[in-house]
Every structure is written in structure tokens, then in C-alpha cells.
Design a protein around this motif. Structure first.
Motif, PDB file in Angstrom:
ATOM      1  N   UNK A   7       0.712  -1.083   0.068  1.00 39.61           N
ATOM      2  CA  UNK A   7      -0.061   0.035   0.056  1.00 39.61           C
ATOM      3  C   UNK A   7       0.973   1.329  -0.092  1.00 39.61           C
ATOM      4  N   UNK A   8       0.592   2.231  -0.897  1.00 33.05           N
ATOM      5  CA  UNK A   8       1.294   3.261  -0.960  1.00 33.05           C
ATOM      6  C   UNK A   8       0.368   4.670  -0.827  1.00 33.05           C
ATOM      7  N   UNK A   9       0.657   5.701  -0.126  1.00 36.98           N
ATOM      8  CA  UNK A   9      -0.172   6.703  -0.119  1.00 36.98           C
ATOM      9  C   UNK A   9       0.977   7.953  -0.071  1.00 36.98           C
ATOM     10  N   UNK A  10       0.673   8.952  -0.908  1.00 36.23           N
ATOM     11  CA  UNK A  10       1.801   9.871  -1.106  1.00 36.23           C
ATOM     12  C   UNK A  10       1.112  11.447  -1.106  1.00 36.23           C
ATOM     13  N   UNK A  11       1.491  12.291  -0.797  1.00 40.39           N
ATOM     14  CA  UNK A  11       1.149  13.644  -1.029  1.00 40.39           C
ATOM     15  C   UNK A  11       2.191  14.471  -1.493  1.00 40.39           C
ATOM     16  N   UNK A  55       7.012   7.873 -10.083  1.00 46.93           N
ATOM     17  CA  UNK A  55       6.276   7.800 -11.401  1.00 46.93           C
ATOM     18  C   UNK A  55       4.825   7.269 -10.951  1.00 46.93           C
ATOM     19  N   UNK A  56       3.927   7.889 -11.606  1.00 43.26           N
ATOM     20  CA  UNK A  56       2.608   7.625 -10.912  1.00 43.26           C
ATOM     21  C   UNK A  56       1.875   7.218 -12.396  1.00 43.26           C
ATOM     22  N   UNK A  57       0.894   6.198 -12.190  1.00 43.32           N
ATOM     23  CA  UNK A  57       0.037   5.644 -13.292  1.00 43.32           C
ATOM     24  C   UNK A  57      -1.413   5.700 -12.886  1.00 43.32           C
ATOM     25  N   UNK A  79      -3.061   7.198  -3.503  1.00 45.82           N
ATOM     26  CA  UNK A  79      -3.240   5.852  -2.776  1.00 45.82           C
ATOM     27  C   UNK A  79      -3.123   4.966  -3.903  1.00 45.82           C
ATOM     28  N   UNK A  80      -2.377   3.846  -3.446  1.00 45.09           N
ATOM     29  CA  UNK A  80      -2.333   2.608  -4.496  1.00 45.09           C
ATOM     30  C   UNK A  80      -1.333   1.712  -4.426  1.00 45.09           C
ATOM     31  N   UNK A 100       4.058   3.923  -9.135  1.00 44.62           N
ATOM     32  CA  UNK A 100       3.002   3.796  -8.258  1.00 44.62           C
ATOM     33  C   UNK A 100       1.678   3.804  -8.999  1.00 44.62           C
ATOM     34  N   UNK A 101       0.901   2.660  -9.027  1.00 45.23           N
ATOM     35  CA  UNK A 101      -0.422   2.691  -9.667  1.00 45.23           C
ATOM     36  C   UNK A 101      -1.449   2.881  -8.662  1.00 45.23           C
TER      37      UNK A 101
END
Length: 115
Positions: A7-11, A55-57, A79-80, A100-101
Motif C-alpha cells: 500500500x502506497x500513500x503520497x502527498x 512515477x505515477x500511473x 493512494x495505490x 505507483x499505480x
């Protein structure tokens, strides 16, 4: 505990307007780079700011929200999950990439929207 795995959460803030593709199937895909900033004091007591690029998708509805409501510098919470993949470049060399998907996006700033 399974929900906590991968689980990834970023701001952070978008480094540029997202690259968006619309497929014949009706699916939308958005790719963008997200900058996160960490501020801390080093062992000398000096304030240090470090920026990390991710890198975000995004696929489907989150991609459509990113396309419609964000631009370079927009602040978002995402979040993803972390995804690793490989591909062959133009010269036939195998390249590896981590991204990060996302399946959730929260627009931060004047207007607050959760997807």
C-alpha cells in the motif's frame, strides 16, 4: 493485515501536466511524476529539504480526474500500490521501472474532491 500489503500513500505536487491516453476501449490512462518533499534537521542541526520524484500511473476514473482538474504544480494525495515492470528500449536493452499505480486521488487546495 492483507489490506496493508503493498500500500502506497503520497502527498505531493505534479512536476508537469499529466500525459493522458484515451484507448479505443474507452479506458483512460494518465502518467505523471509526483514530487514529495521531506524536511528534517541533519546531525549538524541544519534544516534540510529533500525532494523525491515518483512515477505515477492512473487508470479509468482517477485518470480522468487527473486530466480534468490538475496541472503542473497541482497538489494531490494519491493512494495505490507499487508496481515493478520491465520493457525493452529502442536498442533492445531490458529496462526496469517502478511506479505507483493509483486507484485513489484527492485534490488538495481550494477545491477538495475525493475519488
Amino acid at each position: 493485515m492483507n489490506r496493508m500489503r503493498n500500500q502506497v500513500q503520497l502527498i505531493g505536487r505534479l512536476g508537469a501536466k499529466a500525459e493522458v491516453k484515451h484507448f479505443d476501449t474507452g479506458t483512460t490512462k494518465a502518467n505523471f511524476k509526483l514530487a514529495t518533499k521531506e524536511i528534517f534537521k541533519n546531525n549538524k542541526g541544519e534544516k534540510v529539504e529533500e525532494t523525491t520524484w515518483h512515477n505515477i500511473v492512473a487508470w479509468g476514473f482517477p485518470a480522468e480526474i487527473i486530466e480534468k482538474y490538475t496541472d503542473k504544480g497541482s497538489e494531490v494525495a494519491v493512494g495505490g500500490k507499487l508496481v515493478n515492470r520491465s520493457y525493452n528500449d529502442k536498442d533492445g536493452n531490458k529496462k526496469y521501472i517502478s511506479e505507483v499505480q493509483i486507484d485513489e486521488v484527492l485534490l488538495l487546495g481550494d477545491k477538495i474532491t475525493t475519488v
